[in-house]
Design a protein around this motif. Structure first.
Motif, mmCIF file in Angstrom:
data_model
loop_
_atom_site.group_PDB
_atom_site.id
_atom_site.type_symbol
_atom_site.label_atom_id
_atom_site.label_comp_id
_atom_site.label_asym_id
_atom_site.label_seq_id
_atom_site.Cartn_x
_atom_site.Cartn_y
_atom_site.Cartn_z
ATOM 1 N N ARG A 1 62.476 93.751 93.419
ATOM 2 C CA ARG A 1 63.197 93.607 94.679
ATOM 3 C C ARG A 1 64.639 93.227 94.376
ATOM 4 N NH1 ARG A 1 58.090 92.342 95.582
ATOM 5 N NH2 ARG A 1 58.349 90.471 94.330
ATOM 6 N N LYS B 1 59.194 91.435 102.043
ATOM 7 C CA LYS B 1 59.946 92.373 102.886
ATOM 8 C C LYS B 1 60.293 93.575 102.025
ATOM 9 C CE LYS B 1 63.032 89.185 104.268
ATOM 10 N NZ LYS B 1 64.236 88.622 104.895
ATOM 11 N N GLN C 1 49.139 96.754 100.397
ATOM 12 C CA GLN C 1 50.531 97.076 100.773
ATOM 13 C C GLN C 1 50.711 97.241 102.268
ATOM 14 O OE1 GLN C 1 52.152 96.352 98.327
ATOM 15 N NE2 GLN C 1 51.287 97.159 96.440
ATOM 16 N N TYR D 1 58.033 103.219 97.030
ATOM 17 C CA TYR D 1 58.978 102.092 97.091
ATOM 18 C C TYR D 1 59.269 101.492 95.728
ATOM 19 C CZ TYR D 1 54.352 100.101 96.871
ATOM 20 O OH TYR D 1 53.064 99.852 96.484
ATOM 21 N N ASP E 1 48.610 92.242 97.917
ATOM 22 C CA ASP E 1 50.064 92.286 98.103
ATOM 23 C C ASP E 1 50.331 93.075 99.378
ATOM 24 O OD1 ASP E 1 50.280 91.179 95.568
ATOM 25 O OD2 ASP E 1 50.991 93.014 94.608
ATOM 26 N N SER F 1 62.289 96.146 100.103
ATOM 27 C CA SER F 1 63.629 96.117 99.524
ATOM 28 C C SER F 1 63.862 97.480 98.863
ATOM 29 C CB SER F 1 63.673 94.985 98.487
ATOM 30 O OG SER F 1 64.765 95.119 97.618
#
Ligand code: 5AD
Ligand code: SF4
Length: 458
Positions: free
Chosen positions: A67, A352, A282, A179, A320, A354
């Motif tokens: 992140r 959050k 997730q 991500y 997570d 990122s």
């Protein structure tokens, strides 16, 4: 092979007489274990480990890129080294790990304090890189490897308790979650020779350790091909479990798409394979999961949870979760909350979203959930998780658990703490018990984070 207890004794962190090396580690357990590998490599070259920044001749910062705030923290930290460098101009500062891999030469170009940059597959080259840096050159090695697993290097244990140790069983990741920067910073997936994993586990056990955690980005896809046989993850787990019934075995992380029933049946066969599975969901929304390229649906995930409940009824679950991934709607967010309730996680790491440069999400989707909404959703899931953790802990009050003692409680000198097989922390009176011992504890009280109990047998 390098793993007998003689070598372990010889490689205490404070051994060596040469230049003093200070290592600071950010990020995941894999990184913590990599720092132990780095220390092992440099200790063989005569470097001496120090916990005192002011004494260091070399500072290495092992970094995380997962992140943006993790990277910002490291960049800020580098500047705090400036007075040390001014006082001791020969001091070398190296950035290693994921951020080194991601930013490469840019790091030395941008940060005048940085002398050395080494990616996660370049640690064997550190002695040479340090020499180069001593000669006044900026030293960079960010080559990724298809083979490197540091298999035969015995990590110098930096954990403080001498009871639970981490063992990397594979490196890299092939999953390409939209991500995630990890496949770019740690390269492609490769498994480590099982003989070296078993030798390392055995030597830890002989040195008094009573718990090992097998580490990888996706341990369920562990696979070692030898001429006559193949070792997959369930086989590896069973072999480590067979070292001794007194050695607890944990593993992290599992990808839901690869967690098959065979692993669960193997766990059921060995009581020392701990009853805790970290299964990152997730998101609870199938639409989000597809966009994240997770390769499973909400239903598939819940089917895996049902299999765990069926085969391992006393297993704890953790996860997570990411809030505010691209295009996440209030409905998607509700789906995450409802998944959390349905599973009833014991514990969760919550983040959050990122945006990370070069990932699929950064290239193709807009980071369009406003920061304020991400923050609101994050605090909602954190609040829910606190409730779920408290409920789960309350169910344990009155029950008895076998607890492996890890050390003295941080809050009170006269209390010890340890963990249940389910990975819950238990605090109880010290009496004459000690780290590394197994005791039976009856739970008398709890908070959302901790169980309190009384030893009723050892
Ligand atoms: N933003 C937020 N969280 C992330 N993670 C991975 N990449 C990102 C990102 N770009 C989280 C995932 C993963 C954990 C290690 O970090 O939840 O499982
Ligand atoms: Fe990232 Fe997915 Fe690999 Fe985990 S499995 S490190 S989330 S790409």
């Amino acid at each position: 092979m390098n793993f007998n207890s003689e070598t372990l004794r010889g490689l205490r962190p404070l051994a060596g007489t040469g230049r003093q090396l200070y290592i600071e580690t950010y990020g995941c357990q894999m990184n913590a274990n990599d720092s132990e590998v780095v220390l092992s490599i440099l200790q063989q070259e005569g470097y001496r480990y120090t916990e005192q920044l002011a004494q260091a001749d070399v500072i290495l910062v092992n970094t995380c890129s997962v992140r943006d705030n993790a990277e910002q923290r490291v960049l800020g930290r580098i500047h705090e080294f400036k007075p040390h460098k001014q006082r001791k101009p020969a001091l070398l500062i190296g950035i290693i790990g994921c951020m080194a891999e991601r930013l490469k030469e840019e790091l030395v170009a941008r940060e005048p304090l940085v002398d050395l940059v080494a990616g996660p597959d370049a640690y064997r080259d550190l002695p040479r890189l340090l020499q180069e840096a001593s000669a006044g050159d900026r030293a960079v090695n960010v080559l990724l490897s298809r083979e490197e697993t540091y298999a035969e290097i015995a990590p110098v244990r930096l954990d403080k308790n001498g009871v639970s140790g981490f063992i990397s069983i594979m490196r890299g990741c092939n999953n390409m979650c939209a991500y995630c920067v990890v496949p770019y910073t740690r390269g492609t997936e490769r498994s480590r020779d099982p003989q070296s994993i078993l030798a390392e586990s055995q030597s830890l056990f002989e040195a008094g350790y009573r718990e090992v955690t097998l580490l990888g980005q996706n341990v369920n896809s562990y696979r070692w091909h030898a001429a006559a046989s193949e070792v997959d993850f369930p086989t590896l787990l069973a072999r480590v479990a067979e070292i001794s019934p007194l050695l607890r075995v944990r593993f992290s992380t599992s990808h839901p798409k690869d967690l098959n029933d065979e692993v669960l049946h193997t766990m059921a066969r060995y009581p020392n394979l701990c009853r805790a599975i970290h299964l990152p969901a997730q998101s609870g929304s199938t639409r989000m999961l597809e966009l994240m390229n997770r390769k499973y649906t909400r239903e598939w995930y819940l089917n895996r949870i049902a299999a765990i409940r069926r085969i391992l009824p006393d297993c704890a679950l953790s996860t997570d979760l990411i809030t505010g991934f691209c295009t996440e709607t209030p409905e998607d967010h509700q789906q995450t909350l409802s998944l959390m309730r349905e599973v009833g996680y014991e514990f969760a790491f919550m983040f959050k979203y990122s945006e990370r440069p070069h990932t699929k999400a950064a290239r193709h989707f807009a980071d369009d959930v406003p920061e304020r909404v991400k923050t609101e959703r994050l605090s909602e899931i954190i609040n829910l998780q606190n409730e779920l953790s408290l409920q789960s802990n309350r169910r344990d009050v009155g029950r008895k658990f076998e607890v492996l003692i890890e050390g003295v409680s941080k809050r009170r000198e006269d209390q010890l703490f340890g963990r249940t097989s389910q990975n819950k922390v238990v605090v109880f009176d010290r009496n004459d018990h000690h780290a590394g011992e197994y005791v039976t504890v009856e739970i008398t009280d709890c908070s959302s984070a901790t169980l309190m109990g009384q030893v009723i047998g050892s």
